[in-house]
Design an enzyme around this catalytic site. Structure first.
Site, mmCIF file in Angstrom:
data_model
loop_
_atom_site.group_PDB
_atom_site.id
_atom_site.type_symbol
_atom_site.label_atom_id
_atom_site.label_comp_id
_atom_site.label_asym_id
_atom_site.label_seq_id
_atom_site.Cartn_x
_atom_site.Cartn_y
_atom_site.Cartn_z
ATOM 1 N N LYS A 79 0.848 -1.199 0.000
ATOM 2 C CA LYS A 79 0.000 0.000 0.000
ATOM 3 C C LYS A 79 0.887 1.253 0.000
ATOM 4 O O LYS A 79 1.923 1.283 0.677
ATOM 5 C CB LYS A 79 -0.894 -0.035 1.243
ATOM 6 N N SER A 154 -9.822 1.430 2.599
ATOM 7 C CA SER A 154 -8.985 2.230 1.743
ATOM 8 C C SER A 154 -7.879 1.474 1.019
ATOM 9 O O SER A 154 -7.291 1.993 0.071
ATOM 10 C CB SER A 154 -8.352 3.339 2.584
ATOM 11 N N SER A 178 -9.987 -0.857 6.840
ATOM 12 C CA SER A 178 -9.380 -0.705 5.512
ATOM 13 C C SER A 178 -8.643 -1.908 4.961
ATOM 14 O O SER A 178 -8.262 -1.910 3.795
ATOM 15 C CB SER A 178 -8.421 0.477 5.508
HETATM 16 N N1 GLN Z 1 -13.260 3.433 5.832
HETATM 17 C C1 GLN Z 1 -12.837 3.927 7.102
HETATM 18 C C2 GLN Z 1 -12.602 5.404 7.031
HETATM 19 O O1 GLN Z 1 -12.893 5.959 6.042
HETATM 20 C C3 GLN Z 1 -11.619 3.192 7.558
HETATM 21 C C4 GLN Z 1 -10.388 3.665 6.913
HETATM 22 C C5 GLN Z 1 -9.188 2.887 7.320
HETATM 23 O O2 GLN Z 1 -9.286 1.843 7.961
HETATM 24 N N2 GLN Z 1 -8.040 3.423 6.974
HETATM 25 O O3 GLN Z 1 -12.143 6.012 7.946
#
Ligand code: GLN
Length: 483
Positions: A79, A154, A178
């Protein structure tokens, strides 16, 4: 062997039996990436030349019959919020478009020591804020199971790359889901370890009390291998804990009698009407299969679950607003504003931050500064911290009765592009089942339901602190069942 059939385990067997070389496989994967990438869009940058050198290094050890790690020569996708010395690290943001890392993240150091191969850096929501990878400043990533749909987020690029056989495994980060949510959407295994198990040194921070680096793999067995390699205490991360050095071989070779002795809890708060019927049906199916292993199930309660999402959207933005303060266009960030005739330093900050950050990041920075501001701090931030303590306590209570908790990973399967982009609340809801584990720092894994039709569905196993062995163990025996 076809790259589609490669797992870390099989790669290692083929490599050490000299059925293929790491260089051959790396080349084959890059050929496949060349074909697939225009349609999937999983990567922000590729690392072809260096990857070939890394593969050759592993091959030399094999040729000399030197002992190698299980990850030697294995092509991985990383990532783009983790630093690899000399490579770009954009975190999906225009703010870091031209930034190159000047050191290796601890996880990268560990993987380099194991002779892994880095294929490239994967697409992600900007600074990991999002659930669909659509907030990336650079591109869309498509779900390999249905190109009209999002891969989740994400860490959508890492999930999609593994699902499309463009990598054997990958790394992501998980602050509220994420890793697990995109793993569920793309039909791969996603592990978020215990908070403190894996060093965050060299991870571009989103919300430091929640962030944890974890794995994307095709199997739970591979998740165990990759996790064991990256776990460990690190003097560069004060929140990494001594327990992180104590993971043993039970991760890789769980005993059936140990797994059979586990009790799994089903929290009533997670099996609710809002779950899409195909998701509910698939998770039901997984439960039946796990029961067939001889594992006992029990109904449990986690009464404060209903506060988790609202609490998260106070604590997370508060931490985001302070972590992202460093992107001022001077130390980090876009310097495009420097040439302009600006009257003050704050104007320079404003110019850079308005230009460098996207809408979702701005929303969270504003929300975060608001909940921390004097006059509102007690009403929001302090209260959310109290609720967080109650959410943790729910888990402590539940874990007196059960060893593992099973839930759906997400209430829905992968949604279409644009479906939730203009409705932040419905986007935020896709993490309703994953956020509590981050709030409590617990390990959790998403495993694809086997044998169900249509879009992939993941189920989530949440374990006790430092008990990745339990969730990985159930996962490994579940995978061995035949349908
Ligand atoms: N989807 C969640 C957010 O938007 C989690 C994001 C993440 O785990 N980095 O905050």
């Amino acid at each position: 062997m076809h790259i589609r059939d490669l797992t870390i385990k099989k790669f290692n067997e083929g490599l050490t039996n000299k059925e293929f070389t790491a260089l051959e496989m790396t080349k084959e994967i890059f050929d496949h990436i060349e074909n697939k990438e225009p349609e999937i869009g999983a990567f922000i940058s590729l690392n072809k030349e260096e990857a070939f050198l890394q593969a050759e290094k592993a091959d030399i050890k094999i040729a000399k019959d030197e002992p190698v790690e299980l990850l030697a020569g294995v092509p991985l996708a990383i990532k783009d919020n983790m630093l690899i010395d000399g490579l770009p690290a954009t975190a999906g943001s225009k703010m870091l478009e031209n930034y190159k890392a000047s050191y290796d993240a601890t996880v990268i150091k560990k993987l380099k020591a194991a002779d892994a191969v880095f294929l490239g850096k994967t697409n992600m929501d900007e600074f990991a804020m999002g659930s669909s990878t659509e907030t990336s400043a650079f591109k869309l990533t498509r779900n390999p199971h249905d190109l009209e749909r999002v891969p989740g987020g994400s860490s959508g690029g890492s999930a999609a790359s593994v699902a499309a056989n463009m990598a054997v495994a990958g790394l992501g980060s998980d602050t509220g889901g994420s890793i697990r949510q995109p793993a569920g959407f793309c039909g791969v295994v996603g592990l978020k370890p215990t908070y403190g198990a894996v060093s965050r040194h060299g991870l571009i921070a989103m919300a430091s009390s929640l962030d944890q680096i974890g794995t994307f793999t095709k199997t739970a067995e591979d998740a165990a291998i990759l996790f064991k390699t990256i776990a460990g205490r690190d003097k560069f991360d004060a929140t990494s804990a001594p327990e992180a050095d104590k993971y043993g071989d039970e991760l890789l070779a769980p005993k059936l009698e140990d797994i059979k002795g586990l009790t799994v809890g089903l929290p009533e708060e997670y099996f609710i009407d809002g779950i899409e019927p195909p998701v509910a049906k698939a998770v039901e199916r997984a439960i039946e299969h796990i029961k067939s292993l001889g594992i006992k199930f029990k109904k449990i309660k986690l009464p404060h679950t209903k506060y988790a999402l609202s609490c998260y959207y106070i604590i997370m933005p508060a931490e985001v607003s302070s972590n992202l303060a460093r992107f001022d266009g001077i130390r980090y960030g876009d310097v495009s504003a420097v040439d302009k005739k600006l009257k003050s330093l704050s104007e320079l900050y404003k110019e850079n931050r308005s230009h460098g950050f996207g809408a979702e990041v701005k929303r969270r920075v504003i929300l975060g500064t608001f909940v921390l501001s004097s006059g509102y701090y007690d009403a929001y931030y302090a209260k959310a911290q109290k609720a967080r303590a109650l959410i943790k306590k729910d888990f402590d209570e539940a874990f007196k009765d059960v060893d593992v908790i099973l839930t759906p990973t997400s209430p829905t399967t992968a949604f279409k592009f644009g479906e939730k982009m203009n409705d932040p609340l419905s986007m935020y809801l896709s993490d309703i089942f994953t956020i509590p584990a981050n709030m409590a720092g617990l390990p959790a894994i998403s495993i694809p339901v086997k044998g169900s039709e249509g879009l992939p569905v993941g189920f989530q196993l949440i374990g006790k602190h430092w008990r990745e062995a339990d969730i990985l163990g159930i996962g490994q025996y579940y995978e061995r069942l035949h349908y």
